[in-house]
Design a protein around this motif. Structure first.
Motif, PDB file in Angstrom:
ATOM      1  N   ALA A 253      12.993  95.969 -20.947  1.00 29.24           N
ATOM      2  CA  ALA A 253      11.582  96.304 -20.789  1.00 29.24           C
ATOM      3  C   ALA A 253      10.686  95.236 -21.414  1.00 29.24           C
ATOM      4  CB  ALA A 253      11.305  97.667 -21.414  1.00 29.24           C
ATOM      5  N   LYS A 254      11.168  94.582 -22.458  1.00 30.44           N
ATOM      6  CA  LYS A 254      10.371  93.525 -23.096  1.00 30.44           C
ATOM      7  C   LYS A 254      10.713  92.143 -22.529  1.00 30.44           C
ATOM      8  CE  LYS A 254       9.405  93.929 -27.653  1.00 30.44           C
ATOM      9  NZ  LYS A 254       9.648  94.032 -29.107  1.00 30.44           N
TER      10      LYS A 254
ATOM     11  N   PHE B 165      11.756  93.530 -33.466  1.00 27.18           N
ATOM     12  CA  PHE B 165      10.952  92.542 -34.189  1.00 27.18           C
ATOM     13  C   PHE B 165      10.865  91.195 -33.468  1.00 27.18           C
ATOM     14  CE2 PHE B 165      12.342  95.594 -37.448  1.00 27.18           C
ATOM     15  CZ  PHE B 165      11.093  96.002 -37.891  1.00 27.18           C
ATOM     16  N   THR B 166      11.170  91.200 -32.162  1.00 27.17           N
ATOM     17  CA  THR B 166      11.033  89.970 -31.375  1.00 27.17           C
ATOM     18  C   THR B 166      10.060  90.258 -30.237  1.00 27.17           C
ATOM     19  OG1 THR B 166      13.282  89.342 -31.927  1.00 27.17           O
ATOM     20  CG2 THR B 166      12.328  88.261 -30.011  1.00 27.17           C
ATOM     21  N   PRO B 167       9.079  89.395 -30.027  1.00 24.56           N
ATOM     22  CA  PRO B 167       8.072  89.668 -28.990  1.00 24.56           C
ATOM     23  C   PRO B 167       8.660  89.590 -27.578  1.00 24.56           C
ATOM     24  CG  PRO B 167       7.422  87.841 -30.432  1.00 24.56           C
ATOM     25  CD  PRO B 167       8.817  88.174 -30.765  1.00 24.56           C
ATOM     26  N   ASN B 168       7.848  89.942 -26.602  1.00 25.31           N
ATOM     27  CA  ASN B 168       8.272  89.865 -25.195  1.00 25.31           C
ATOM     28  C   ASN B 168       8.788  88.462 -24.884  1.00 25.31           C
ATOM     29  OD1 ASN B 168       7.397  92.417 -25.033  1.00 25.31           O
ATOM     30  ND2 ASN B 168       5.718  92.035 -23.575  1.00 25.31           N
ATOM     31  N   ASN B 169       9.735  88.422 -23.959  1.00 25.24           N
ATOM     32  CA  ASN B 169      10.349  87.153 -23.507  1.00 25.24           C
ATOM     33  C   ASN B 169      11.187  86.454 -24.577  1.00 25.24           C
ATOM     34  OD1 ASN B 169       9.040  87.308 -20.948  1.00 25.24           O
ATOM     35  ND2 ASN B 169       7.149  86.698 -22.010  1.00 25.24           N
ATOM     36  N   GLY B 170      11.443  87.130 -25.682  1.00 25.21           N
ATOM     37  CA  GLY B 170      12.225  86.501 -26.754  1.00 25.21           C
ATOM     38  C   GLY B 170      13.718  86.430 -26.419  1.00 25.21           C
TER      39      GLY B 170
ATOM     40  N   ASN C 109      14.669  85.170 -32.093  1.00 30.17           N
ATOM     41  CA  ASN C 109      13.586  84.213 -32.378  1.00 30.17           C
ATOM     42  C   ASN C 109      12.262  84.971 -32.529  1.00 30.17           C
ATOM     43  OD1 ASN C 109      13.244  84.882 -29.739  1.00 30.17           O
ATOM     44  ND2 ASN C 109      12.819  82.808 -29.000  1.00 30.17           N
ATOM     45  N   GLY C 110      12.359  86.070 -33.290  1.00 32.69           N
ATOM     46  CA  GLY C 110      11.203  86.950 -33.479  1.00 32.69           C
ATOM     47  C   GLY C 110      10.342  86.599 -34.673  1.00 32.69           C
ATOM     48  N   ILE C 111       9.756  87.647 -35.276  1.00 26.61           N
ATOM     49  CA  ILE C 111       8.706  87.429 -36.296  1.00 26.61           C
ATOM     50  C   ILE C 111       9.243  86.919 -37.633  1.00 26.61           C
ATOM     51  CG2 ILE C 111       7.182  89.173 -35.287  1.00 26.61           C
ATOM     52  CD1 ILE C 111       7.989  91.008 -37.670  1.00 26.61           C
ATOM     53  N   GLY C 112      10.558  87.046 -37.857  1.00 28.16           N
ATOM     54  CA  GLY C 112      11.134  86.553 -39.108  1.00 28.16           C
ATOM     55  C   GLY C 112      10.775  87.413 -40.303  1.00 28.16           C
ATOM     56  N   ILE C 113      11.331  87.059 -41.459  1.00 22.37           N
ATOM     57  CA  ILE C 113      11.145  87.858 -42.670  1.00 22.37           C
ATOM     58  C   ILE C 113      10.724  86.923 -43.797  1.00 22.37           C
ATOM     59  CG2 ILE C 113      12.333  89.370 -44.333  1.00 22.37           C
ATOM     60  CD1 ILE C 113      14.405  89.815 -41.965  1.00 22.37           C
ATOM     61  N   PRO C 114       9.653  87.260 -44.530  1.00 24.06           N
ATOM     62  CA  PRO C 114       9.249  86.403 -45.647  1.00 24.06           C
ATOM     63  C   PRO C 114      10.372  86.320 -46.687  1.00 24.06           C
ATOM     64  CG  PRO C 114       7.613  88.123 -45.219  1.00 24.06           C
ATOM     65  CD  PRO C 114       8.790  88.429 -44.368  1.00 24.06           C
TER      66      PRO C 114
ATOM     67  N   VAL D 117      21.303  87.872 -44.630  1.00 19.65           N
ATOM     68  CA  VAL D 117      20.342  87.480 -43.603  1.00 19.65           C
ATOM     69  C   VAL D 117      19.773  86.110 -43.939  1.00 19.65           C
ATOM     70  CG1 VAL D 117      18.470  88.726 -44.784  1.00 19.65           C
ATOM     71  CG2 VAL D 117      18.214  88.142 -42.385  1.00 19.65           C
ATOM     72  N   GLU D 118      19.569  85.315 -42.896  1.00 21.64           N
ATOM     73  CA  GLU D 118      18.846  84.048 -43.045  1.00 21.64           C
ATOM     74  C   GLU D 118      17.641  84.183 -42.147  1.00 21.64           C
ATOM     75  OE1 GLU D 118      22.360  80.986 -42.462  1.00 21.64           O
ATOM     76  OE2 GLU D 118      22.683  82.994 -41.700  1.00 21.64           O
ATOM     77  N   SER D 119      16.482  83.772 -42.640  1.00 23.65           N
ATOM     78  CA  SER D 119      15.307  83.975 -41.806  1.00 23.65           C
ATOM     79  C   SER D 119      14.166  83.083 -42.237  1.00 23.65           C
ATOM     80  CB  SER D 119      14.877  85.442 -41.898  1.00 23.65           C
ATOM     81  OG  SER D 119      13.743  85.639 -41.089  1.00 23.65           O
ATOM     82  N   LYS D 120      13.304  82.830 -41.287  1.00 24.87           N
ATOM     83  CA  LYS D 120      12.099  82.064 -41.587  1.00 24.87           C
ATOM     84  C   LYS D 120      10.958  82.789 -40.895  1.00 24.87           C
ATOM     85  CE  LYS D 120      11.315  77.203 -42.088  1.00 24.87           C
ATOM     86  NZ  LYS D 120      11.636  75.910 -41.581  1.00 24.87           N
ATOM     87  N   LYS D 121       9.875  82.973 -41.615  1.00 27.22           N
ATOM     88  CA  LYS D 121       8.748  83.694 -41.039  1.00 27.22           C
ATOM     89  C   LYS D 121       8.276  83.024 -39.745  1.00 27.22           C
ATOM     90  CE  LYS D 121       4.933  86.285 -42.566  1.00 27.22           C
ATOM     91  NZ  LYS D 121       3.624  86.210 -43.080  1.00 27.22           N
ATOM     92  N   GLN D 122       8.025  83.822 -38.741  1.00 24.78           N
ATOM     93  CA  GLN D 122       7.570  83.367 -37.413  1.00 24.78           C
ATOM     94  C   GLN D 122       8.623  82.598 -36.616  1.00 24.78           C
ATOM     95  OE1 GLN D 122       5.092  84.804 -36.525  1.00 24.78           O
ATOM     96  NE2 GLN D 122       4.062  85.270 -38.437  1.00 24.78           N
ATOM     97  N   ALA D 123       9.805  82.343 -37.201  1.00 23.18           N
ATOM     98  CA  ALA D 123      10.790  81.540 -36.467  1.00 23.18           C
ATOM     99  C   ALA D 123      11.985  82.374 -36.023  1.00 23.18           C
ATOM    100  CB  ALA D 123      11.261  80.373 -37.316  1.00 23.18           C
TER     101      ALA D 123
END
Ligand code: ADP
Length: 413
Positions: free
Chosen positions: A282-283, A319-324, A344-349, A394-400
């Motif tokens: 759907a997304k 937590f990943t936008p459309n088309n992610g 490749n969603g919003i990431g975590i601070p 978890v490994e993460s980068k905000k916005q990445a």
């Protein structure tokens, strides 16, 4: 240069060192106090010894241990700071010798009467904490032999009282910590009970709603049906929230509920049809899978392993936008199977990376939330992974984007 305790003989000093070692390892306050009075009477050669501790709330001293009573009648008997010998020692914060208690107006004979004892003379010294503030009083009662306390007695008892003061404060802190810990576990139990009662009680009316809505939808005209669809969506959402709460209970039951079997993790992941996830579709998100050609056997509970993977995928989708893009990879590594779910969603601070595995923790503040959920999923995942002797990180980068990895031990036959 004079040594601080020049009058204490070397044998007594080495005994004091030994006592200090024992006191430092003791954690039960009552054992500690009884040990101190026993040693005090022996070192100073007196008939008895007792300890009074200060209670900062009532601002009084209390008998906590006395070697001249058998049944603990004195325990917690209050002694006022004013007009008592112990109180005078405590307030002056220095040793005092009372050669003949009968001639001292501060002497209270009721205590002797209560325990059928006769006090003649007392050496009282303050017990001090690390900051050298008094926390109580150590008294040696009735000097044997000629009945006269010597300078050596004062110094010996002062050293013992100081060692004891620090040990007593430590033991009190440990007891306080234990009590706080007990209270926390009780609270945790109350919370778990609440969650299991609430989830159970919510489930029944919800299934009634779901049943009636799907029935009404079949009978309804198109406009009504589309409105009932909204009701249905909300009820289904409610069901997933309640399912999280129910799962928590499932996890708390831990090993009792686990049904271990030999599983090929490659098959489990493949059979879960992750690529056909409806919410991801759907997304317009794509889920890709990278599986090894050789089997990766683990010992595990199939339901629990599926719950782990589902939770990670659902989060990635949420937590990943459309088309992610979401990528699931499974590889063998040093005797373990490593399964990772990357998006490749919003990431975590960075500051939230460890906290997201705690119960009810969410990165967004409750008041400004864009995403639904209760903050339970990852804590359940972590518990379940650990129940299988595995690890999660978890490994993460905000916005990445984020990559969650679980490592489970491979099962060698
Ligand atoms: P819930 O998703 O129900 O809020 P979880 O325990 O599953 O609870 O996750 C806790 C929090 O961790 C989420 O609220 C979110 O802030 C963060 N989080 C989890 N997975 C991801 C992800 N793939 N990308 C970004 N943030 C995530």
């Amino acid at each position: 240069m004079s040594l601080p305790f020049k009058d204490v003989n070397p044998q007594k000093l080495s005994r004091l060192v030994e006592i200090s070692r024992i006191l430092n390892s003791a954690t039960s306050l009552s054992h500690l106090l009884n040990y101190i009075i026993g040693e005090a009477a022996k070192l100073i050669d007196t008939e008895a010894a007792s300890i009074l501790l200060f209670d900062s709330r009532t601002r009084q001293l209390y008998f906590m241990a006395a070697s001249n009573e058998d049944h603990g009648q004195l325990t917690r008997t209050p002694v006022p700071l004013d007009n008592s010998i112990a109180g005078a020692v405590f307030q002056a914060n220095r040793p005092m010798i009372i050669k003949d208690v009968t001639k001292d107006a501060r002497w209270n004979q009721d205590i002797d009467q209560a325990i059928h004892f006769q006090t003649h003379n007392i050496l009282g010294v303050p017990m001090r904490n690390v900051k050298r503030r008094p926390v109580g009083v150590l008294e040696a009662i009735n000097k044997q032999g000629d009945g006269h306390f010597q300078v050596e007695d004062i110094e010996t008892l002062s050293i013992l009282a100081d060692i004891a003061g620090v040990a007593v404060e430590k033991a009190r802190l440990i007891e306080e910590l234990r009590r706080a810990n007990r209270e926390l576990s009780e609270l945790d139990q109350i919370k778990s009970d609440f969650i299991s009662i609430a989830s159970h009680e919510l489930r029944t009316p919800l299934s009634v709603i779901l049943g009636y809505v799907s029935f009404l939808r079949e009978e309804a005209d198109p406009e009504m049906a589309s409105q009932l669809n909204n009701v249905m969506d909300a009820a289904v959402h409610l069901r997933t929230l309640i399912q999280d709460m129910v799962n928590l209970r499932y996890v708390d039951a831990g090993e009792d509920r686990r049904q271990q079997e030999r599983l090929n993790l490659v098959d489990v992941v493949r059979e879960m049809s992750l690529q056909r996830d409806e919410t991801a579709a759907a997304k317009q998100q794509t889920i890709t899978l990278d599986l090894p050609s050789t089997p990766l056997p683990i010992l595990g509970d199939r339901g629990m392993i599926e719950m782990i993977i589902n939770n990670l995928i659902n989060n990635a989708v949420k937590f990943t936008p459309n088309n992610g893009r979401i990528h699931v990879a499974l590889v063998p590594k040093d005797g373990e199977a490593w399964l990772s779910v990357a998006d490749n969603g919003i990431g975590i601070p960075r500051k939230d990376l460890d906290r997201i595995f705690r119960r009810f923790y969410q990165v967004e503040s409750v008041l400004r939330r864009r995403y639904e959920g209760m903050g339970l999923g990852l804590s359940i995942v972590k518990d379940l992974v650990e129940l299988h002797n595995g690890r999660i990180w978890v490994e993460s980068k905000k916005q990445a984007g984020s990559r969650f990895t679980i490592a489970l031990p491979l099962h060698q036959r």
